[in-house]
Every structure is written in C-alpha cells, then in structure tokens.
Design an enzyme around this catalytic site. Structure first.
Site, PDB file in Angstrom:
ATOM      1  N   LEU A 208       6.489  -6.447  13.364  1.00 45.38           N
ATOM      2  CA  LEU A 208       5.903  -5.169  12.946  1.00 45.38           C
ATOM      3  C   LEU A 208       6.764  -4.037  13.482  1.00 45.38           C
ATOM      4  O   LEU A 208       7.153  -4.058  14.650  1.00 45.38           O
ATOM      5  CB  LEU A 208       4.479  -5.010  13.492  1.00 45.38           C
ATOM      6  N   HIS A 209       7.057  -3.048  12.634  1.00 47.61           N
ATOM      7  CA  HIS A 209       7.808  -1.910  13.147  1.00 47.61           C
ATOM      8  C   HIS A 209       7.559  -0.618  12.379  1.00 47.61           C
ATOM      9  O   HIS A 209       7.947   0.453  12.843  1.00 47.61           O
ATOM     10  CB  HIS A 209       9.309  -2.208  13.098  1.00 47.61           C
ATOM     11  N   ARG A 210       6.904  -0.663  11.236  1.00 41.94           N
ATOM     12  CA  ARG A 210       6.793   0.536  10.414  1.00 41.94           C
ATOM     13  C   ARG A 210       5.783   1.525  11.012  1.00 41.94           C
ATOM     14  O   ARG A 210       4.739   1.129  11.523  1.00 41.94           O
ATOM     15  CB  ARG A 210       6.405   0.181   8.983  1.00 41.94           C
TER      16      ARG A 210
END
Length: 368
Positions: A208-210
C-alpha cells in the site's frame, strides 16, 4: 541510420520504472546502432527501492544520476525539470524514453520537448479518468508531449485516439511481463529470507502506498483493522513502503500491526525477493498499478483497494478486482475456496515487448 550510434536516454525514477527499462536497456545494448543510457532521477533513494533493483535486473549503475530525492509533487517535478534540462543541453540524445506515470515521467518529457528533442512514452494511454490522482495528470500531459507512444493494450489505443494525440501510437504489449520472464529462473529458485521462510502457504502479499489509502488516518486505520482480521485466517506479508511506514508510525498503528501473529511486516523488498514471494502467494492486496498486471499474468487473485484503475484489462481479462476495505475480508475468503482463474492472457503480454519497442525505435529514428 548512418554509422554513428543513436543516443537513447531511458529515464527511471521509481521502482516500477526500473522493471520497465531493464528489458529495453538489455535489448538496446545489443544493437550496433544504439547507445542506451540510464538516467536515474533519484526519486526513490532507499537502497532497496533503487540500487538493488539495478543489480537484480542485470543493469549497470545509471550513467546519469540526478539526485532529486523526495518532496512534494511540485518539488519533485521542478527539481527533475531543472536537473535534467542541464543534462539534455550537454548530451542532446536522439530520443528520450520515459516510462510509467511518476512525477519524473512528465518532468523529463517536458524538459526534452521544450528543447525540441524527441520523446517516447512507454506504457502510454492508460487512464483511470480520475483527475484527483496525480499519476493521471502525469499520464495525460506526458502523452500530449510524446512523439512516440507505446501502449500495452487496446484500451490505451482507444484512449489516445479519443484525446487526439499528435504522436505515433504503437501497441507493443506489456514490458513488465518481459522483466518477469527475464528473471523467471532466479525468481523460481530463490528462497525467502530467514524471517519469512517459516511462513507457510497459503499466504497473501500486501503493498500500500497511495495517498487515497495511507494519508487519511481513519481510512488507514480501517485498512489495518481489515488486514488484522484477514491475517487471523491467512498469514499476510506486508512489504511496507517508506511513505506508508511513516503514516503508520504517525498514527500509532505500526507497533500494533507488527505485534499481530499473522501479519509479517517487512522492509521494502528489491525485485527478486519480492517476486519470489509474489510467485508463491495465493492472494495479493494492493493499490499498486504494476501488481495488477503481474497478478493477471500469474493468475493470482488480486484485490485492489481503489475505486478505479488505469488498467481495466486486468479486471476484464485478469484476476483483479477493485474493492473497499469493508469488502476485502469476504472477498479474500471467497478466493481461497475458488480455483484460480484460467482466462486467456491479454494480447502481446508475451515477454517480447522489448523487442517490439526496439524495432519501433529503429523505424522512428530512421524517419526523424
């Protein structure tokens, strides 16, 4: 083309970029007419997010390193534009190849276009139709600037036709599959690191990074609760992006996640170790674009925590599904009880995209 070699810049910034330029660099360096140079903007400066990837993918150290580093969207774009313009004024390559949709992609394209240099965009035409995503702005602007646009699938062709872009459009397939096939022997034989070796299959992989998922503390908390719940029935390996780790620590969530027996938090992994984990996984939970493609190719159920995707073909012809955190638990449980999908792979996702791109470059430079 004449006797002198054509100078070709391959611009990379973030992890997915490295995987896209590797097969193309390796294919170009074997051509007697091409002089490819890797330009690393430095957007990802963590060793596991950059330098290790070059080693894993069989590439040399970048010939040009801009050292841009982190910062806001404007800072990254502006610093890349300023730093790369200086390089372009000195070297004036015959072609600048940009890949993907990060800030460096649009900045490098803009720097080259303003100097009258030819620009090619690898992975052109992808659209989420969501202008709240910074990546969408980068895609649209880069495609408007590019002289040569290489699309991975038919939807990319249709999007570019609708927008009336002025450059040449060529469908070449998905270069990410080239990287995967290039490294398949090493991926298949690589054993997980000691701290992950004890995890038994089936297991899931999480990335996850957004901003949509990690910048809102309430949303991030809900996702963490869902991951903790899923991990009670299936081990999850969470490769934690530096941005996400900071948000987890700021929200007081990191330690509670790390203490969950079924959740295994790891540092960002370089390409080979990560793909080795992915290869053996039963489920992927992500908000990444590239993983939607790789799981489609490997036919691994993928649950994308986003309301939209710029890669709709992964839903139409793949095993990808958009979902909310609230839906995730039930969907993962359902996938574990169902056989893997056996849909045919998208056209030209065959590991031969780099060869098609090389031929396209050769023809384009002969014309220009």
């Amino acid at each position: 083309m004449g006797k002198s070699k054509k100078s070709i810049h391959l611009v990379a910034a973030a992890r997915p970029n490295f995987m896209k330029i590797a097969p193309l660099y390796l294919a170009l360096k074997d051509q007697d007419w091409a002089d490819p140079k890797i330009v690393h903007t430095g957007q990802h400066y963590d060793v596991n997010m950059s330098e290790d990837f070059f080693k894993d993918l069989g590439m040399p150290a970048p010939q040009v390193h801009l050292g841009v580093g982190s910062g806001s969207h404007a800072e990254q774009t502006g610093h890349t534009l300023i730093a790369y313009e200086k390089v372009l004024l000195e070297q004036r390559p015959d072609l600048v190849v940009v890949v993907g949709d990060v800030n460096a992609t649009v900045a490098a394209a803009l720097a080259a276009a303003k100097l009258g240099l030819k620009v090619a965009h690898l992975e052109a035409g992808l659209r989420s139709f969501d202008r709240t995503m910074p990546e969408e702005i980068n895609r649209v602007v880069t495609d408007a600037l590019a002289d040569l646009l290489w699309t991975p699938s038919a939807d990319g062709d249709a999007n570019l036709a609708r927008e009336g872009v002025g450059g040449q459009v060529r469908r070449v397939g998905n270069i990410m599959i080239d990287s995967l096939e290039l490294m398949r022997p090493q991926i298949e034989k690589l054993q997980p690191a000691d701290d992950l070796r004890r995890i038994k299959e089936p297991y899931g992989v999480v990335t996850l990074h957004r901003p949509l998922n990690v910048d809102d503390p309430a949303k991030l908390g809900l996702i963490c609760e869902t991951l903790a719940s899923v991990s009670q029935t299936m081990p999850l390996i969470f490769s934690v992006h530096p941005r996400t780790r900071k948000r987890l620590e700021d929200g007081g969530l990191f330690d509670s996640l790390a203490n969950r027996p079924g959740l295994h938090l790891s540092e960002p992994l370089s390409y080979l170790p990560f793909m080795s984990l992915l290869w053996r996984s039963s489920v992927v939970i992500t908000d990444s674009g590239g993983l939607q493609e790789e799981t489609t190719y490997l036919r691994i159920p993928c649950f994308t925590l986003r309301p939209n995707t710029e890669r709709p073909i992964t839903i139409e012809q793949g095993s990808n599904r958009l979902c909310t955190p609230e839906e995730l638990g039930a969907l993962v449980a359902e996938s574990l009880e169902s056989p893997r999908p056996e849909k045919p792979l998208p056209e030209l996702w065959d590991g031969k995209t780099a060869a098609r791109v090389v031929e396209s470059i050769k023809a384009f430079l002969r014309q220009n």
